[in-house]
Motif scaffolding. Sequence first.
Motif, PDB file in Angstrom:
ATOM      1  N   HIS A  82      -2.099  13.692  -5.611  1.00 25.36           N
ATOM      2  CA  HIS A  82      -1.765  12.276  -5.432  1.00 25.36           C
ATOM      3  C   HIS A  82      -0.754  12.115  -4.301  1.00 25.36           C
ATOM      4  O   HIS A  82      -0.863  11.199  -3.474  1.00 25.36           O
ATOM      5  CB  HIS A  82      -1.200  11.701  -6.733  1.00 25.36           C
ATOM      6  N   TRP A  83       0.233  13.010  -4.259  1.00 26.10           N
ATOM      7  CA  TRP A  83       1.208  12.966  -3.167  1.00 26.10           C
ATOM      8  C   TRP A  83       0.507  13.183  -1.826  1.00 26.10           C
ATOM      9  O   TRP A  83       0.845  12.539  -0.819  1.00 26.10           O
ATOM     10  CB  TRP A  83       2.280  14.040  -3.359  1.00 26.10           C
ATOM     11  N   LYS A  84      -0.446  14.102  -1.778  1.00 26.64           N
ATOM     12  CA  LYS A  84      -1.182  14.340  -0.532  1.00 26.64           C
ATOM     13  C   LYS A  84      -1.822  13.055  -0.021  1.00 26.64           C
ATOM     14  O   LYS A  84      -1.736  12.726   1.166  1.00 26.64           O
ATOM     15  CB  LYS A  84      -2.274  15.397  -0.759  1.00 26.64           C
ATOM     16  N   LYS A  85      -2.475  12.342  -0.920  1.00 26.72           N
ATOM     17  CA  LYS A  85      -3.159  11.112  -0.534  1.00 26.72           C
ATOM     18  C   LYS A  85      -2.163  10.070  -0.022  1.00 26.72           C
ATOM     19  O   LYS A  85      -2.447   9.333   0.924  1.00 26.72           O
ATOM     20  CB  LYS A  85      -3.949  10.558  -1.716  1.00 26.72           C
ATOM     21  N   VAL A  86      -0.990  10.017  -0.651  1.00 23.74           N
ATOM     22  CA  VAL A  86       0.024   9.043  -0.224  1.00 23.74           C
ATOM     23  C   VAL A  86       0.579   9.411   1.147  1.00 23.74           C
ATOM     24  O   VAL A  86       0.687   8.563   2.045  1.00 23.74           O
ATOM     25  CB  VAL A  86       1.163   8.977  -1.260  1.00 23.74           C
ATOM     26  N   PHE A  87       0.930  10.684   1.336  1.00 21.24           N
ATOM     27  CA  PHE A  87       1.528  11.115   2.604  1.00 21.24           C
ATOM     28  C   PHE A  87       0.541  11.040   3.766  1.00 21.24           C
ATOM     29  O   PHE A  87       0.945  10.987   4.920  1.00 21.24           O
ATOM     30  CB  PHE A  87       2.079  12.535   2.467  1.00 21.24           C
ATOM     31  N   LYS A  88      -0.769  11.077   3.484  1.00 17.46           N
ATOM     32  CA  LYS A  88      -1.775  10.976   4.544  1.00 17.46           C
ATOM     33  C   LYS A  88      -1.834   9.574   5.134  1.00 17.46           C
ATOM     34  O   LYS A  88      -2.293   9.379   6.260  1.00 17.46           O
ATOM     35  CB  LYS A  88      -3.158  11.345   3.987  1.00 17.46           C
ATOM     36  N   GLN A  89      -1.367   8.595   4.383  1.00 18.52           N
ATOM     37  CA  GLN A  89      -1.437   7.214   4.835  1.00 18.52           C
ATOM     38  C   GLN A  89      -0.252   6.871   5.736  1.00 18.52           C
ATOM     39  O   GLN A  89       0.728   7.608   5.819  1.00 18.52           O
ATOM     40  CB  GLN A  89      -1.480   6.270   3.632  1.00 18.52           C
TER      41      GLN A  89
END
Length: 478
Positions: free
Chosen positions: A108-115
């Motif tokens: 979930h953190w990965k998806k957030v930081f990708k934005q």
Amino acid sequence: MGVDFTQPLEETPDGAPIKANSDANKFGLFLWKMLDASESGSIGGDACRFFSALDAAYADIAALGSTSAQFQHLLGWNIAVASQGIGALLERGDPDRNRWLFKKVAEHWKKVFKQDTAALGIDDELRKFAITWCGHVQKMLKSVKKNYGEYSENYTFNYIYTPRPKKAAAPAPTVASHLASLADRDKFMMDVAVAAAVAADPKDPSPKSVADLVRGKPKVAEDDDDETKPWEQEGWVPRTKNGKQKTPNVIRGELQRYIDKCKQDGTMTQTKIIEKMGVNNNTFRRYMNPKTYKDQWSATQNGTYWAAARLLEEVKHKEAKAKKAGGAGTKRKAATGGETVAAAASSKKNKREQVTDLINRINAVQGVTENDCIYDSCPMLVTQIKEFLNRDGVTKAALLKAMGDLNSNSLNRFLAGKNQDQCGNITYKRAYVFFEKLRILEGKPKSSKRLSNEANQPQGFSTESTLGRKAFVYVGRW
């Protein structure tokens, strides 16, 4: 352990990236206190309670519709975990469940930081602060064996994408080194050509082959796995082809069909699908029961709606991608002696015919009626239904027809029930008759639980619903 949940919030230090009244601070303190309150001194019991609290907290985070709100609450989750230490969970918790939970949070953190977090109102300082706390959790999970002994497990927490370093350009070959051997002359000429091409295009220092250089830049396969998908973006809403938001009933139906399909082809169980969505069983059951909500749009407040919508969109995307990539290959296979489409269709038809024949033989068994006493509990029949649906070729539609054209909503409510709360559902009687006939047809003995029920409840289980009854107290003379 006594924990004061009413204690006023204290102001954060000057210059701190989060304020006292921020969601990150409030959620982090609340979860931290919950973990403290879960400690009883029993390591095994504390481990179970820690997991339940963290799992439920993450399910609530995943249900939030805004990415910026998810960021704040994920940060609070990390702060609580790293500050409290969750020692009992790391020492005695189930490694498989722990690994699943930590992986879901990290992804979930990965998806957030990708934005583009700045566009979400998250400044660079707050982003760095979150990365720091992710690092604290990562370091803590990597050191479990060191802190709790060899029988415990270390865990990974890969919370951010790290781009692979580019390959360094090979040094240009020298004339002396290659002319030293006449046998290497051809190779020397090829290397010179490659080096010349690199010099002509310094932005592309690592050509893959001379053939590619002749045609221009080397071809690199495009990989869109790291691209943010539409359903991962801020403000995404599941929509129909007409552009309207999909109703909870539509999502519920699509999800049930996906679960049935996975069961039928054996790719995934319902439990695994729930885990993949990141929701807990109670949340899932409430959502899947259409009678839970008087207004169906209220179900959008249940995290299962958004988790299921994203899962279904991801599945649709992968299927379209696979179909596009494998379309030509499938045609070639059909034309070159592989399993033909006609053969596959014939096999599927044979399975359907076998299932139809089995159902006809089941219903032909005599001596069992809906007036008989029922000695199987609702959970026992739920298990039998799920096992039958997992048989090769069996579909839910076929089972509904076999049980007297039963309504699918009735079956769904029965499967989602707990204990005996669906005893008044028509599915209870019909399923008992059907599976009792199946037991007789297959010549299987009664289970020990069944024999115990017959001995302890000779009149069988009640089929009168207790749901919705009200108790009235009469005051005065009779």
